[in-house]
Design a protein around this motif. Sequence first.
Motif, PDB file in Angstrom:
ATOM      1  N   ASP A  81     -61.584  18.504  61.680  1.00 23.22           N
ATOM      2  CA  ASP A  81     -60.652  19.093  62.641  1.00 23.22           C
ATOM      3  C   ASP A  81     -59.672  18.049  63.145  1.00 23.22           C
ATOM      4  O   ASP A  81     -58.882  18.306  64.058  1.00 23.22           O
ATOM      5  CB  ASP A  81     -61.401  19.741  63.809  1.00 23.22           C
ATOM      6  N   ASN A  82     -59.693  16.869  62.528  1.00 22.19           N
ATOM      7  CA  ASN A  82     -58.811  15.774  62.928  1.00 22.19           C
ATOM      8  C   ASN A  82     -57.525  15.822  62.104  1.00 22.19           C
ATOM      9  O   ASN A  82     -57.396  15.156  61.079  1.00 22.19           O
ATOM     10  CB  ASN A  82     -59.526  14.439  62.738  1.00 22.19           C
ATOM     11  N   VAL A  83     -56.582  16.614  62.545  1.00 19.71           N
ATOM     12  CA  VAL A  83     -55.349  16.808  61.789  1.00 19.71           C
ATOM     13  C   VAL A  83     -54.516  15.529  61.758  1.00 19.71           C
ATOM     14  O   VAL A  83     -53.844  15.235  60.751  1.00 19.71           O
ATOM     15  CB  VAL A  83     -54.537  17.995  62.362  1.00 19.71           C
ATOM     16  N   GLU A  84     -54.553  14.747  62.822  1.00 26.46           N
ATOM     17  CA  GLU A  84     -53.784  13.510  62.854  1.00 26.46           C
ATOM     18  C   GLU A  84     -54.249  12.542  61.767  1.00 26.46           C
ATOM     19  O   GLU A  84     -53.427  11.876  61.123  1.00 26.46           O
ATOM     20  CB  GLU A  84     -53.899  12.840  64.225  1.00 26.46           C
ATOM     21  N   LYS A  85     -55.555  12.489  61.537  1.00 25.95           N
ATOM     22  CA  LYS A  85     -56.086  11.606  60.502  1.00 25.95           C
ATOM     23  C   LYS A  85     -55.566  12.005  59.128  1.00 25.95           C
ATOM     24  O   LYS A  85     -55.183  11.142  58.320  1.00 25.95           O
ATOM     25  CB  LYS A  85     -57.614  11.646  60.508  1.00 25.95           C
ATOM     26  N   ILE A  86     -55.535  13.302  58.836  1.00 29.31           N
ATOM     27  CA  ILE A  86     -55.066  13.770  57.525  1.00 29.31           C
ATOM     28  C   ILE A  86     -53.587  13.452  57.352  1.00 29.31           C
ATOM     29  O   ILE A  86     -53.150  12.967  56.301  1.00 29.31           O
ATOM     30  CB  ILE A  86     -55.319  15.286  57.369  1.00 29.31           C
ATOM     31  N   ILE A  87     -52.800  13.700  58.396  1.00 25.88           N
ATOM     32  CA  ILE A  87     -51.357  13.471  58.297  1.00 25.88           C
ATOM     33  C   ILE A  87     -51.046  11.986  58.141  1.00 25.88           C
ATOM     34  O   ILE A  87     -50.213  11.591  57.311  1.00 25.88           O
ATOM     35  CB  ILE A  87     -50.631  14.061  59.522  1.00 25.88           C
ATOM     36  N   GLU A  88     -51.712  11.142  58.908  1.00 28.92           N
ATOM     37  CA  GLU A  88     -51.339   9.726  58.921  1.00 28.92           C
ATOM     38  C   GLU A  88     -52.106   8.882  57.908  1.00 28.92           C
ATOM     39  O   GLU A  88     -51.554   7.918  57.378  1.00 28.92           O
ATOM     40  CB  GLU A  88     -51.513   9.169  60.329  1.00 28.92           C
ATOM     41  N   ILE A 125     -64.390  23.680  62.692  1.00 29.95           N
ATOM     42  CA  ILE A 125     -64.660  22.738  61.619  1.00 29.95           C
ATOM     43  C   ILE A 125     -64.886  23.441  60.289  1.00 29.95           C
ATOM     44  O   ILE A 125     -64.661  22.872  59.220  1.00 29.95           O
ATOM     45  CB  ILE A 125     -65.879  21.851  61.976  1.00 29.95           C
ATOM     46  N   THR A 126     -65.315  24.700  60.336  1.00 27.68           N
ATOM     47  CA  THR A 126     -65.535  25.427  59.080  1.00 27.68           C
ATOM     48  C   THR A 126     -64.219  25.767  58.392  1.00 27.68           C
ATOM     49  O   THR A 126     -64.192  25.979  57.183  1.00 27.68           O
ATOM     50  CB  THR A 126     -66.326  26.727  59.330  1.00 27.68           C
ATOM     51  N   LYS A 127     -63.129  25.827  59.154  1.00 30.82           N
ATOM     52  CA  LYS A 127     -61.821  26.070  58.549  1.00 30.82           C
ATOM     53  C   LYS A 127     -61.159  24.765  58.147  1.00 30.82           C
ATOM     54  O   LYS A 127     -60.462  24.687  57.148  1.00 30.82           O
ATOM     55  CB  LYS A 127     -60.907  26.843  59.513  1.00 30.82           C
ATOM     56  N   GLY A 128     -61.379  23.725  58.954  1.00 33.40           N
ATOM     57  CA  GLY A 128     -60.830  22.421  58.637  1.00 33.40           C
ATOM     58  C   GLY A 128     -59.315  22.367  58.756  1.00 33.40           C
ATOM     59  O   GLY A 128     -58.685  23.164  59.455  1.00 33.40           O
ATOM     60  N   VAL A 129     -58.736  21.419  58.040  1.00 27.93           N
ATOM     61  CA  VAL A 129     -57.282  21.222  57.995  1.00 27.93           C
ATOM     62  C   VAL A 129     -56.801  21.631  56.607  1.00 27.93           C
ATOM     63  O   VAL A 129     -57.407  21.257  55.599  1.00 27.93           O
ATOM     64  CB  VAL A 129     -56.924  19.749  58.281  1.00 27.93           C
ATOM     65  N   LEU A 130     -55.722  22.404  56.553  1.00 25.62           N
ATOM     66  CA  LEU A 130     -55.221  22.905  55.271  1.00 25.62           C
ATOM     67  C   LEU A 130     -53.815  22.384  55.006  1.00 25.62           C
ATOM     68  O   LEU A 130     -52.897  22.612  55.797  1.00 25.62           O
ATOM     69  CB  LEU A 130     -55.207  24.436  55.256  1.00 25.62           C
ATOM     70  N   LEU A 131     -53.657  21.683  53.903  1.00 24.75           N
ATOM     71  CA  LEU A 131     -52.339  21.207  53.470  1.00 24.75           C
ATOM     72  C   LEU A 131     -51.782  22.174  52.435  1.00 24.75           C
ATOM     73  O   LEU A 131     -52.493  22.550  51.497  1.00 24.75           O
ATOM     74  CB  LEU A 131     -52.453  19.812  52.852  1.00 24.75           C
ATOM     75  N   GLU A 132     -50.528  22.573  52.609  1.00 24.02           N
ATOM     76  CA  GLU A 132     -49.883  23.438  51.619  1.00 24.02           C
ATOM     77  C   GLU A 132     -48.511  22.886  51.264  1.00 24.02           C
ATOM     78  O   GLU A 132     -47.669  22.677  52.137  1.00 24.02           O
ATOM     79  CB  GLU A 132     -49.748  24.869  52.134  1.00 24.02           C
ATOM     80  N   LEU A 133     -48.323  22.624  49.984  1.00 23.27           N
ATOM     81  CA  LEU A 133     -47.038  22.181  49.454  1.00 23.27           C
ATOM     82  C   LEU A 133     -46.614  23.186  48.388  1.00 23.27           C
ATOM     83  O   LEU A 133     -47.195  23.245  47.312  1.00 23.27           O
ATOM     84  CB  LEU A 133     -47.152  20.788  48.819  1.00 23.27           C
TER      85      LEU A 133
END
Length: 394
Positions: A81-88, A125-133
């Motif tokens: 659920d840490n979106v900042e970690k994924i982005i950075e 947390i079950t959904k998490g972070v989703l990246l879409e390109l």
Amino acid sequence: MNNKTSWIEELKEKRMTYGLSQNKLAVASGITRQYLSDIENEKAIPTEQVKTALLDSLERFNPDNPLEMLFDYVRIRFPTDNVEKIIEEILHLNIDYMIHEDFGYYSYPEHYRFGDIMIMASYDITKGVLLELKGKGCRQYENFLLAQHRSWYDFFTDCLEVDGVFKRLDLAINDKVGILDIPELARKSEQEECISVFRTFKNYRSGELVHRDEKSDMGNTLYIGSLKSEVYFCVYEKDYEQFIKNDIPLEDAEVKNRFEIRLKNDRATHAIQDLLAHRNVEKTAFEIINRYIRFADKDITKRRSQWQTSERWEWFIGKNRGELRLTTKPEPYSYERTLNWLRHQVAPTLKVVSILDVLNETDIIPTMIRDANLTEKHEKLIEQQNLAVEDVIV
């Protein structure tokens, strides 16, 4: 040298450079070897139709990468659920320059975006972070990868190291010289000359293989396999698409046709693992294609499985062409989409009001623009457009 003979000299020079015999080029063009010999020796004057067939067929044997592959859709879910970690730490982008909005897609409650680079976030947390390109998002992210001195392989490796789950991956093969003939593939599909192992293809005769003429001026689109399955193919005439979208003349289109391999879930993961293991897109892409489909020439004296692979399909899957390579086409984020919307939806009304301003000696338009209030989102859009790539990456 006049124009009538210059193209013949060019034809001969290219044919020999490509290591192509007269017989092979003649067969590919639908004429006899003797007729081609007479043309090259200026003993015969071909029709425009024959001339076009010769030049088109010649380019199909061009060894200088007539095919290229792009990543055209990437969707990855990260179990955090840490979106900042994924982005950075994974995307290596500065979250401070992203637009944040309190709504999302796929039932996510919020998202961050920079142009067409979309990151959906949830505290579940079950959904998490989703990246879409999507297509434009891939091209825009390639611009950042270039500045980061990273490749797609580096990025995908980083995703797997944090247990990223690949939900979708589209591999787009661009056919730049017209190796494929989409109407011909559609006809072969209707005539049972497409041999496939798709499970949903068992009712082949009833139309599991679909030739979809979306619009009369949009060219041909062929879908192979169920759109609900974890793997299916979409083949279409890219030059017609660019003609309709961007008014690019068909003869000036850089890409003639596109063959898209659309993978979901486990199929997408397996493709990524194979790409990372071998770094050979030719191997990965065509092992997938060859496992599922083959276009053949009907021979009523033999079983379907024994029909000979059609010559044009053999060109596509590897015979007499350069190696398929992974390419990138980095494009910086621009507000062209906004300008197009203004051009088509708003500009006509603005023009009417502007004319009325002149006729009535008023200043409605300048006053409206001066008094307009910009939201935080608008200010962030302005900021994004004025940032150097180096400012955004971390």
